[in-house]
Design a protein around this motif. Structure first.
Motif, short mmCIF file in Angstrom:
data_model
loop_
_atom_site.label_atom_id
_atom_site.label_comp_id
_atom_site.label_asym_id
_atom_site.label_seq_id
_atom_site.Cartn_x
_atom_site.Cartn_y
_atom_site.Cartn_z
N THR A 86 -16.16 24.01 -0.63
CA THR A 86 -15.63 24.44 -2.20
C THR A 86 -14.83 25.52 -2.15
OG1 THR A 86 -17.72 25.69 -2.41
CG2 THR A 86 -17.81 23.42 -2.98
N VAL A 87 -13.77 25.61 -2.91
CA VAL A 87 -12.67 26.62 -3.17
C VAL A 87 -12.92 27.20 -4.48
CG1 VAL A 87 -10.28 27.28 -2.96
CG2 VAL A 87 -11.22 25.73 -1.58
N HIS A 88 -13.01 28.52 -4.72
CA HIS A 88 -13.17 29.27 -5.98
C HIS A 88 -11.86 30.22 -5.95
CE1 HIS A 88 -17.38 28.01 -6.93
NE2 HIS A 88 -17.47 27.93 -5.55
N ARG A 89 -11.20 30.18 -7.21
CA ARG A 89 -9.98 31.09 -7.26
C ARG A 89 -9.89 31.55 -8.81
NH1 ARG A 89 -6.85 26.81 -4.88
NH2 ARG A 89 -8.22 25.01 -5.47
N ALA A 90 -9.36 32.51 -8.90
CA ALA A 90 -8.96 33.17 -10.10
C ALA A 90 -7.60 33.89 -10.01
CB ALA A 90 -10.11 34.31 -10.60
N GLY A 91 -6.83 34.24 -11.10
CA GLY A 91 -5.70 34.69 -11.17
C GLY A 91 -4.38 34.09 -10.41
N VAL A 92 -3.55 34.82 -9.65
CA VAL A 92 -2.28 34.12 -9.06
C VAL A 92 -1.99 34.55 -7.94
CG1 VAL A 92 -1.50 33.95 -11.71
CG2 VAL A 92 -1.04 36.09 -10.12
N ALA A 93 -1.39 33.70 -6.94
CA ALA A 93 -0.84 34.00 -5.73
C ALA A 93 0.54 34.84 -5.70
CB ALA A 93 -0.90 32.72 -4.73
N ASP A 94 1.23 34.51 -6.87
CA ASP A 94 2.67 34.94 -7.06
C ASP A 94 2.73 35.31 -8.64
OD1 ASP A 94 5.22 35.36 -7.43
OD2 ASP A 94 5.79 33.40 -6.03
N TYR A 106 -0.61 31.10 3.51
CA TYR A 106 -0.70 32.18 4.41
C TYR A 106 -1.01 33.52 3.98
CZ TYR A 106 1.48 29.10 7.97
OH TYR A 106 1.59 28.21 9.10
N MET A 107 -1.60 34.33 4.68
CA MET A 107 -2.16 35.76 4.19
C MET A 107 -2.11 36.55 5.40
SD MET A 107 -5.82 34.75 2.92
CE MET A 107 -7.14 34.14 4.15
N ARG A 108 -1.88 37.84 5.07
CA ARG A 108 -2.37 38.83 6.24
C ARG A 108 -3.73 39.18 6.43
NH1 ARG A 108 2.65 40.76 7.88
NH2 ARG A 108 4.44 40.91 6.48
N LEU A 109 -4.44 38.97 7.61
CA LEU A 109 -5.74 39.15 7.90
C LEU A 109 -6.24 40.33 8.18
CD1 LEU A 109 -6.52 36.11 10.08
CD2 LEU A 109 -6.43 36.12 7.73
N ALA A 110 -5.22 41.31 8.45
CA ALA A 110 -5.52 42.68 8.46
C ALA A 110 -6.45 42.77 9.79
CB ALA A 110 -6.07 43.32 7.09
N SER A 111 -7.45 43.62 9.51
CA SER A 111 -8.35 43.90 10.85
C SER A 111 -9.12 42.98 10.88
CB SER A 111 -9.00 45.31 10.37
OG SER A 111 -8.48 46.52 10.48
N VAL A 112 -9.17 41.88 10.30
CA VAL A 112 -10.06 40.65 10.82
C VAL A 112 -9.29 40.15 12.17
CG1 VAL A 112 -10.73 38.27 10.27
CG2 VAL A 112 -10.61 39.94 8.41
N MET A 252 6.76 36.84 5.98
CA MET A 252 5.78 36.02 6.20
C MET A 252 6.16 34.34 6.06
SD MET A 252 2.74 37.46 5.65
CE MET A 252 1.50 36.38 4.61
N PRO A 253 5.39 33.59 6.78
CA PRO A 253 5.60 31.97 6.86
C PRO A 253 5.43 31.67 5.38
CG PRO A 253 4.07 32.56 8.41
CD PRO A 253 4.27 33.81 7.72
N ARG A 254 6.10 30.38 4.99
CA ARG A 254 6.34 29.99 3.62
C ARG A 254 5.17 28.86 3.83
NH1 ARG A 254 8.89 34.37 3.94
NH2 ARG A 254 10.38 34.71 2.12
N SER A 255 4.57 28.53 2.60
CA SER A 255 4.36 29.48 1.58
C SER A 255 2.96 30.48 1.76
CB SER A 255 3.93 28.69 0.14
OG SER A 255 3.09 28.07 0.31
N TYR A 256 2.99 31.53 0.83
CA TYR A 256 2.01 32.53 1.04
C TYR A 256 1.32 33.15 -0.22
CZ TYR A 256 6.15 35.94 0.59
OH TYR A 256 7.03 36.69 0.02
N ILE A 286 -2.53 39.42 12.51
CA ILE A 286 -2.47 38.03 12.63
C ILE A 286 -2.34 37.69 11.03
CG2 ILE A 286 -4.40 36.14 12.52
CD1 ILE A 286 -5.01 36.73 15.20
N VAL A 287 -1.51 36.43 10.82
CA VAL A 287 -1.29 35.77 9.68
C VAL A 287 -1.97 34.32 9.55
CG1 VAL A 287 0.48 34.86 8.10
CG2 VAL A 287 0.78 37.22 9.12
N ALA A 288 -2.72 33.85 8.55
CA ALA A 288 -3.48 32.63 8.73
C ALA A 288 -3.59 32.27 7.29
CB ALA A 288 -4.59 32.86 9.62
N THR A 289 -4.13 31.05 6.96
CA THR A 289 -4.60 30.64 5.77
C THR A 289 -6.16 30.56 5.61
OG1 THR A 289 -4.93 28.40 6.68
CG2 THR A 289 -2.70 28.68 5.99
N PRO A 290 -6.62 30.76 4.46
CA PRO A 290 -8.06 30.61 4.37
C PRO A 290 -8.61 29.44 4.99
CG PRO A 290 -6.95 31.16 2.18
CD PRO A 290 -6.16 30.78 3.08
#
Length: 406
Positions: A86-94, A106-112, A252-256, A286-290
């Motif tokens: 299941t995916v829950h979301r709110a607001g905007v990516a852009d 895609y998103m930046r995973l930071a210290s993950v 960043m790779p598209r789309s992100y 590292i950059v990855a998708t959820p």
């Protein structure tokens, strides 16, 4: 620097403030304590268990989070129980287009990303190419002699004492002058090569970006292969991660999922591509998708067959009170590139991270059958917007409760 149409980059003065904040975020504001029991960094004991929230109530938590002053423009939480996602979301990516956050963006995973370098190292331990007792002196003899007794285990659980390159004035000077500067990632430890260890190896816990740079370099030394190839061989391919990359530049790779600096009363500013990933590399690049992140954490936290039982046991030797950066939900404890999060509803294992524009949590149960990724597109830590971090951690705990009780 030039800007693409419709994207407003911040004035240089404000960008410098962000880079100063980045230094604190990268360094993790060192948490020091004896390995037998550092001070808890996670607040008061949890209250008695409460019923899990409904999907409607969870959605309200996310809606309230994006309406918070200084909070994220968007948030996405992906939960998987068995084969059901299941995916829950709110607001905007852009903020420019109003596009909502997506599980395949895609998103930046930071210290993950530290969990990924940990995965490479422990998979090599399983293959007898590395040993947890291997030392810097054996694998990386060109590094300072004062560091030679530090072991791979101590690098992975942040008890090495290595000084953090991301706090070095010479590193920060370059970053402030040109945030998109392309560093030689394999030379990042040179910024602190003139420094002694902060403490005797194994005696204290101190979260440090230098640790995972050294982990990646040890993996390269043991195999003769670039770290990027080892990621492909030992992490991406076995887990079918097709939208996970380790870039060197700022693109960043598209789309992100766009990342923002949110400093009211100014409108959110897009800083997704303001800083080069080369300056964090195996510690945060590292950059990855959820969706891909979820697949990774299920295996890393406990998926059968990814690590042997012997290595998994070593991975889960936890240091009480050793918090990830930023702290995850509940009470934190640190293992080998993994953290234990004990919440009011139960325990999950994973990693957190923060980077300009992004804050991340990825966690799963010990058997890997239940997992959660929780991503917001602004940065928060205990030194940057601590009130927002407290709110984010509370919402994360609500989602962990929902995950564990489904």
């Amino acid at each position: 620097m030039s800007a693409r149409p419709g994207v407003r980059f911040r004035p240089r003065a404000r960008l410098r403030l962000s880079v100063a904040a980045l230094a604190g975020a990268l360094s993790g504001a060192l948490v020091l304590g004896g390995v037998g029991g550092p001070a808890q960094a996670t607040g008061t004991p949890p209250p008695p268990p409460a019923p899990p929230l409904s999907d409607t109530a969870l959605q309200k938590r996310l809606d309230d989070l994006v309406r918070t002053a200084g909070g994220p423009p968007g948030v996405i939480a992906l939960m998987q129980v068995g084969d059901r996602t299941t995916v829950h979301r709110a607001g905007v990516a852009d903020t420019r287009t109003g596009r909502p956050p997506q599980a395949d963006a895609y998103m930046r995973l930071a210290s993950v990303a530290k969990a990924y370098s940990g995965a490479v190292a422990l998979r090599l331990v399983d293959r007898h190419r590395l040993d947890l007792d291997d030392t810097i002196g054996r694998r990386l003899p060109a590094l300072p002699r004062a560091w030679h007794k530090v072991t791979l285990r101590q690098l992975l659980d942040h008890t090495s004492g290595l000084p953090d390159f991301s706090t070095a004035p010479s590193f920060l000077e370059i970053l402030v002058a040109d945030p998109r500067h392309r560093f030689d990632s394999r030379e990042l430890l040179d910024f602190v090569a003139d420094r002694k260890l902060l403490f005797p190896p194994g005696s204290r816990y101190a979260y440090s970006n230098s640790d995972n740079i050294a982990v990646a370099l040890m993996a390269e030394a043991a195999t003769g292969r670039p770290y990027e190839q080892l990621l492909e061989q030992l992490v991406y391919r076995p887990l079918d991660l097709r939208r996970t990359v380790l870039p060197q530049g700022y693109r960043m790779p598209r789309s992100y999922l766009h990342g923002y600096d949110v400093t009211p009363p100014a409108p959110p500013e897009d800083i997704s591509e303001a800083i080069s990933a080369s300056g964090v590399w195996a510690s945060g690049g590292i950059v990855a998708t959820p969706k891909d992140l979820n697949a990774f954490v299920r295996a890393w936290a406990g998926g059968r067959g990814y690590l042997s039982e012997e290595v998994r046991k070593e991975q889960r030797r936890f240091i009480p009170g050793a918090a990830s950066e930023p702290a995850g939900p509940g009470t934190n404890a640190g293992g080998l590139a993994i953290f234990r999060y004990e919440t009011r509803c139960g325990t999950v294992y994973g990693h957190t991270g923060n980077f300009p524009g992004y804050t991340q949590l990825a966690a799963a149960t010990a058997d890997g059958k239940r997992s959660l990724t929780f991503s917001i597109n602004t940065q928060t830590s205990k030194t940057l917007k601590p009130e927002l971090l407290a709110r984010v951690r509370a919402v994360q705990e609500d989602f962990v409760c929902a995950l564990l009780r489904r």
